[in-house]
Design a protein around this motif. Structure first.
Motif, PDB file in Angstrom:
ATOM      1  N   ALA A  39       0.750  -1.099   0.202  1.00 33.98           N
ATOM      2  CA  ALA A  39       0.114   0.046  -0.199  1.00 33.98           C
ATOM      3  C   ALA A  39       0.792   1.285  -0.112  1.00 33.98           C
ATOM      4  O   ALA A  39       1.873   1.196   0.651  1.00 33.98           O
ATOM      5  N   GLN A  40       0.461   2.164  -0.574  1.00 31.19           N
ATOM      6  CA  GLN A  40       1.080   3.482  -0.544  1.00 31.19           C
ATOM      7  C   GLN A  40       0.999   4.317   0.642  1.00 31.19           C
ATOM      8  O   GLN A  40       0.076   4.227   1.368  1.00 31.19           O
ATOM      9  N   THR A  41       2.024   4.942   0.900  1.00 31.81           N
ATOM     10  CA  THR A  41       2.132   5.795   2.056  1.00 31.81           C
ATOM     11  C   THR A  41       2.663   7.072   1.790  1.00 31.81           C
ATOM     12  O   THR A  41       3.663   7.220   0.749  1.00 31.81           O
ATOM     13  N   VAL A  42       2.312   8.343   2.351  1.00 29.89           N
ATOM     14  CA  VAL A  42       2.985   9.713   2.379  1.00 29.89           C
ATOM     15  C   VAL A  42       3.397   9.848   3.754  1.00 29.89           C
ATOM     16  O   VAL A  42       2.626   9.842   4.739  1.00 29.89           O
ATOM     17  N   THR A  43       4.633  10.434   3.905  1.00 28.77           N
ATOM     18  CA  THR A  43       5.248  10.718   5.066  1.00 28.77           C
ATOM     19  C   THR A  43       5.635  12.173   5.100  1.00 28.77           C
ATOM     20  O   THR A  43       6.315  12.622   4.316  1.00 28.77           O
ATOM     21  N   GLN A  44       5.056  13.169   5.832  1.00 27.46           N
ATOM     22  CA  GLN A  44       5.373  14.146   6.213  1.00 27.46           C
ATOM     23  C   GLN A  44       6.026  14.400   7.640  1.00 27.46           C
ATOM     24  O   GLN A  44       5.491  14.207   8.593  1.00 27.46           O
ATOM     25  N   TYR A  84       7.610   9.270   0.137  1.00 26.29           N
ATOM     26  CA  TYR A  84       6.147   8.467  -0.219  1.00 26.29           C
ATOM     27  C   TYR A  84       6.917   7.056  -0.598  1.00 26.29           C
ATOM     28  O   TYR A  84       8.007   7.047  -0.859  1.00 26.29           O
ATOM     29  N   ASP A  85       6.102   6.005  -0.493  1.00 27.90           N
ATOM     30  CA  ASP A  85       6.274   4.722  -0.868  1.00 27.90           C
ATOM     31  C   ASP A  85       5.264   4.257  -1.734  1.00 27.90           C
ATOM     32  O   ASP A  85       4.224   4.089  -1.290  1.00 27.90           O
ATOM     33  N   THR A  86       5.955   3.829  -2.682  1.00 31.65           N
ATOM     34  CA  THR A  86       4.916   2.935  -3.853  1.00 31.65           C
ATOM     35  C   THR A  86       5.807   2.069  -4.720  1.00 31.65           C
ATOM     36  O   THR A  86       6.937   2.376  -4.799  1.00 31.65           O
ATOM     37  N   SER A  87       5.285   1.171  -5.555  1.00 31.51           N
ATOM     38  CA  SER A  87       5.758   0.246  -6.161  1.00 31.51           C
ATOM     39  C   SER A  87       5.400   0.631  -7.644  1.00 31.51           C
ATOM     40  O   SER A  87       5.872   0.258  -8.547  1.00 31.51           O
ATOM     41  N   GLU A  88       4.347   1.608  -7.898  1.00 27.22           N
ATOM     42  CA  GLU A  88       3.840   1.973  -9.223  1.00 27.22           C
ATOM     43  C   GLU A  88       5.130   2.979  -9.660  1.00 27.22           C
ATOM     44  O   GLU A  88       5.939   3.518  -9.027  1.00 27.22           O
ATOM     45  N   SER A  89       4.901   3.057 -10.910  1.00 24.32           N
ATOM     46  CA  SER A  89       6.170   3.879 -11.828  1.00 24.32           C
ATOM     47  C   SER A  89       5.394   5.303 -12.129  1.00 24.32           C
ATOM     48  O   SER A  89       5.898   6.002 -12.761  1.00 24.32           O
ATOM     49  N   ASN A  90       4.011   5.194 -12.468  1.00 25.52           N
ATOM     50  CA  ASN A  90       3.098   6.360 -12.976  1.00 25.52           C
ATOM     51  C   ASN A  90       2.154   6.796 -11.989  1.00 25.52           C
ATOM     52  O   ASN A  90       1.394   6.159 -11.620  1.00 25.52           O
ATOM     53  N   TYR A  91       2.605   7.947 -11.621  1.00 26.16           N
ATOM     54  CA  TYR A  91       1.747   8.742 -10.486  1.00 26.16           C
ATOM     55  C   TYR A  91       1.738  10.125 -10.422  1.00 26.16           C
ATOM     56  O   TYR A  91       2.482  10.506 -11.232  1.00 26.16           O
ATOM     57  N   TYR A  92       0.782  10.805  -9.683  1.00 25.89           N
ATOM     58  CA  TYR A  92       0.943  12.081  -9.380  1.00 25.89           C
ATOM     59  C   TYR A  92       1.215  12.357  -8.142  1.00 25.89           C
ATOM     60  O   TYR A  92       0.819  11.749  -7.062  1.00 25.89           O
ATOM     61  N   LEU A  93       1.968  13.570  -7.840  1.00 25.76           N
ATOM     62  CA  LEU A  93       2.216  14.032  -6.712  1.00 25.76           C
ATOM     63  C   LEU A  93       1.495  15.367  -6.432  1.00 25.76           C
ATOM     64  O   LEU A  93       1.916  16.103  -7.317  1.00 25.76           O
ATOM     65  N   PHE A  94       1.098  15.969  -5.168  1.00 26.84           N
ATOM     66  CA  PHE A  94       0.629  17.358  -5.075  1.00 26.84           C
ATOM     67  C   PHE A  94       1.041  17.750  -3.739  1.00 26.84           C
ATOM     68  O   PHE A  94       1.246  17.078  -2.904  1.00 26.84           O
ATOM     69  N   TRP A  95       0.822  19.101  -3.871  1.00 29.44           N
ATOM     70  CA  TRP A  95       1.078  19.874  -2.562  1.00 29.44           C
ATOM     71  C   TRP A  95      -0.272  20.695  -2.408  1.00 29.44           C
ATOM     72  O   TRP A  95      -0.400  21.479  -3.328  1.00 29.44           O
ATOM     73  N   LYS A 147      12.804  10.814  -7.871  1.00 28.80           N
ATOM     74  CA  LYS A 147      12.044   9.732  -8.023  1.00 28.80           C
ATOM     75  C   LYS A 147      12.333   8.529  -7.502  1.00 28.80           C
ATOM     76  O   LYS A 147      12.084   7.883  -6.830  1.00 28.80           O
ATOM     77  N   ALA A 148      13.779   8.590  -7.366  1.00 29.45           N
ATOM     78  CA  ALA A 148      14.505   7.348  -7.107  1.00 29.45           C
ATOM     79  C   ALA A 148      14.403   7.345  -5.510  1.00 29.45           C
ATOM     80  O   ALA A 148      14.496   6.216  -4.908  1.00 29.45           O
ATOM     81  N   ALA A 149      14.637   8.437  -4.726  1.00 31.15           N
ATOM     82  CA  ALA A 149      14.611   8.335  -3.175  1.00 31.15           C
ATOM     83  C   ALA A 149      13.344   8.741  -3.031  1.00 31.15           C
ATOM     84  O   ALA A 149      13.032   8.591  -1.748  1.00 31.15           O
ATOM     85  N   LYS A 150      12.402   8.724  -3.828  1.00 31.60           N
ATOM     86  CA  LYS A 150      10.985   8.715  -3.375  1.00 31.60           C
ATOM     87  C   LYS A 150      10.553   9.945  -2.638  1.00 31.60           C
ATOM     88  O   LYS A 150      10.164   9.862  -1.410  1.00 31.60           O
ATOM     89  N   SER A 151      11.072  11.187  -3.075  1.00 40.22           N
ATOM     90  CA  SER A 151      11.097  12.250  -2.251  1.00 40.22           C
ATOM     91  C   SER A 151      10.531  13.436  -2.983  1.00 40.22           C
ATOM     92  O   SER A 151      10.584  13.510  -4.158  1.00 40.22           O
ATOM     93  N   PHE A 152       9.850  14.558  -2.172  1.00 47.36           N
ATOM     94  CA  PHE A 152       9.008  15.447  -3.125  1.00 47.36           C
ATOM     95  C   PHE A 152       8.797  16.676  -2.006  1.00 47.36           C
ATOM     96  O   PHE A 152       7.806  16.863  -1.486  1.00 47.36           O
ATOM     97  N   SER A 153       9.864  17.270  -1.930  1.00 50.35           N
ATOM     98  CA  SER A 153       9.784  18.462  -1.315  1.00 50.35           C
ATOM     99  C   SER A 153       9.348  19.697  -1.569  1.00 50.35           C
ATOM    100  O   SER A 153       9.576  19.881  -2.905  1.00 50.35           O
ATOM    101  N   LEU A 154       8.826  20.636  -0.898  1.00 53.48           N
ATOM    102  CA  LEU A 154       8.184  21.767  -1.589  1.00 53.48           C
ATOM    103  C   LEU A 154       9.048  23.088  -0.972  1.00 53.48           C
ATOM    104  O   LEU A 154       9.136  23.249   0.354  1.00 53.48           O
ATOM    105  N   LYS A 155       9.515  24.048  -1.749  1.00 51.14           N
ATOM    106  CA  LYS A 155      10.029  25.072  -1.283  1.00 51.14           C
ATOM    107  C   LYS A 155       9.340  26.355  -1.721  1.00 51.14           C
ATOM    108  O   LYS A 155       8.748  26.505  -2.791  1.00 51.14           O
TER     109      LYS A 155
END
Lengths: 115, 115
Positions: free
Chosen positions: A1-6, A25-36, A70-78
């Protein structure tokens, strides 16, 4: 299952400073969207920025930009040149590209901009 | 300007009352959502309607009854609620077609207090 951690429950910075909110975030999918999403004290949730996983270029919207790793599964907002109106809860969210309706939400970061 | 309108903004009800929350959007979206949100927490998905048909019901108690009379309107009927149901109820809409970006447009919410 996907998870998102802040990992930052709350942050505060001085007006005009730059601040970075983290999201992994954690996922095994390769196609997805990320949002803030941003939710000010007035309550209405609005989209700040969106990133498609297949795009290597980091999304930018005016003073808001992301660092998508993507490789690190990281999505930070500046947020650059922070303003008092940036004070809000910020939620990171994930959606599989093939899933129409299910958003996976992070726990949120409360950002306070001090005058 | 909010394009998703929710009424009422505030509602106080007793545990034996019957009330309804209403949501309206005029963006041509064919997916509409009800979320429940506790303070400083991310929204929790309750229901999704796609093309006026109930698509997702996240095991919500039957004291919450959704209704989608047409593509622009979404109701949430409330009956015999419990104090723990006190929360902010958010309506959202999005495109429904497969492969859409999944951006949600939220209303300002209805603050529900159950006495």
């Amino acid at each position: 299952a996907q998870t998102v951690t802040q990992s930052q429950p709350e942050m505060s910075v001085q007006e005009a400073e730059t601040v970075t909110l983290s999201c992994t975030y954690d996922t095994s999918e390769s196609n997805y969207y990320l949002f803030w999403y941003k939710q000010p004290p007035s309550r209405q949730m609005i989209l700040v920025i969106r990133q498609e996983a297949y795009k290597q270029q980091n999304a930018t919207e005016n003073r808001f930009s992301v660092n998508f790793q993507k490789a690190a599964k990281s999505f930070s907002l500046k947020i650059s040149d922070s303003q008092l109106g940036d004070t809000a809860m910020y939620f990171c969210a994930f959606r599989e590209m093939d899933s129409n309706y299910q958003l996976i939400w992070g726990a949120g970061t409360k950002l306070i901009i001090k005058p | 300007d909010t394009e998703v309108t929710q009424t009422p903004k505030h509602l106080v009800m007793g545990m034996t009352n019957k009330k309804s929350l209403k949501c309206e959007q005029h963006m041509g979206h064919r997916a509409m959502y009800w979320y429940k949100q506790k303070a400083k927490k991310p929204p929790e998905l309750m229901f999704v309607y796609s093309y006026e048909k109930l698509s997702i019901n996240e095991s919500v108690p039957s004291r919450f009854s959704p209704e989608c009379p047409n593509s622009s309107l979404l109701n949430l009927h409330l009956h015999a609620l419990q104090p723990e149901d006190s929360a902010l109820y958010l309506c959202a809409s999005s495109q429904a077609k497969v492969g859409n970006t999944g951006e949600l447009f939220f209303g300002e919410g209805s603050r529900l207090t159950v006495l």
